[in-house]
Write a protein that holds these residues in place. Structure first.
Motif, PDB file in Angstrom:
ATOM      1  N   GLU A 198      34.039 113.821  -5.737  1.00  0.00           N
ATOM      2  CA  GLU A 198      34.533 112.543  -5.750  1.00  0.00           C
ATOM      3  C   GLU A 198      35.337 112.307  -7.191  1.00  0.00           C
ATOM      4  OE1 GLU A 198      31.312 109.332  -5.694  1.00  0.00           O
ATOM      5  OE2 GLU A 198      30.120 110.363  -3.969  1.00  0.00           O
ATOM      6  N   GLU A 204      38.662 112.890  -7.239  1.00  0.00           N
ATOM      7  CA  GLU A 204      39.900 111.471  -6.396  1.00  0.00           C
ATOM      8  C   GLU A 204      39.697 111.085  -7.395  1.00  0.00           C
ATOM      9  OE1 GLU A 204      41.027 112.207  -3.390  1.00  0.00           O
ATOM     10  OE2 GLU A 204      39.888 114.366  -3.365  1.00  0.00           O
ATOM     11  N   ARG A 249      41.690 109.049 -10.174  1.00  0.00           N
ATOM     12  CA  ARG A 249      42.693 109.396 -11.486  1.00  0.00           C
ATOM     13  C   ARG A 249      42.750 108.209 -12.262  1.00  0.00           C
ATOM     14  NH1 ARG A 249      42.359 113.946  -9.649  1.00  0.00           N
ATOM     15  NH2 ARG A 249      44.147 114.732  -7.767  1.00  0.00           N
TER      16      ARG A 249
END
Length: 196
Positions: free
Chosen positions: A177, A180, A182
């Motif tokens: 997770e 993913e 950012r």
């Protein structure tokens, strides 16, 4: 015999000069036995001496939202010298997963029952306040505290990779997770400020 990709000195003998350790690593590299070397659990003074004596490539130290000592001394050296940096203990023994709650007993089998010494200092009202604010920040981003803690590390410009130390397959989920998520520099700073 195939060369070891990376060799890290973990428990240095205080009687052995840093320069001697670096010289031994340099000889191993020249002989093709190792490709790169560095130190784990090292401070900036060790690192500066190692850089003056040779060309270490890597640092592996404890670093997390709850363990930020490297920010003031080690990470600036890493940045200046262009070294790789892999933090271990990114979830601070489970403290950044939501596992430990104010006023509740620690879960059986957790690090706080198996090896509490490195984390005992975290049992403060200030830590619990920060953790509760951090959980809110994770919910706002529709993720878990563990994933957000890992994403915070991965967003650091000088963190190469993170040692996650999963003991069970489901413990890999927050790491996946985190890849993913950012975080922008301001977001990273805002999350870090929760623990300042």
């Amino acid at each position: 015999v195939e060369a070891v990709d990376l060799y890290l000195a973990h428990a240095m003998d205080s009687e052995t000069p840093v320069e001697e350790t670096v010289d031994a690593f340099a000889h191993l590299a020249a002989a093709g036995k190792i490709r790169a070397y560095g130190g784990s659990n090292v401070d900036a003074a060790w690192l500066e001496r190692a850089l003056a004596a040779g060309r270490p490539d890597w640092v592996q130290n404890s670093y997390s939202l709850l363990d930020r000592g490297d920010e003031s001394d080690v990470l600036p050296v890493v940045a200046r010298a262009g070294l790789g940096y892999t933090p271990f203990g990114p979830l601070a023994g489970g403290w950044l997963t939501g596992k430990y709650r104010r006023g509740e007993p620690v879960p059986e089998g957790s690090r706080m029952t198996l090896r509490p010494e490195p984390y005992a200092h975290l049992r403060t009202e200030r830590t619990f306040d920060a953790l509760e604010a951090f959980e809110t920040a994770a919910r706002e981003r529709e993720t878990t505290p563990a994933a957000l803690a890992l994403a915070w590390l991965l967003a650091h410009p000088h963190v190469t990779a993170v040692v996650i130390g999963a003991r069970r397959p489901e413990q890999l989920t927050p790491a996946l997770e985190a890849l993913e998520l950012r975080l922008s520099p301001p977001e990273r700073e805002q999350i870090g400020a929760l623990f300042a």
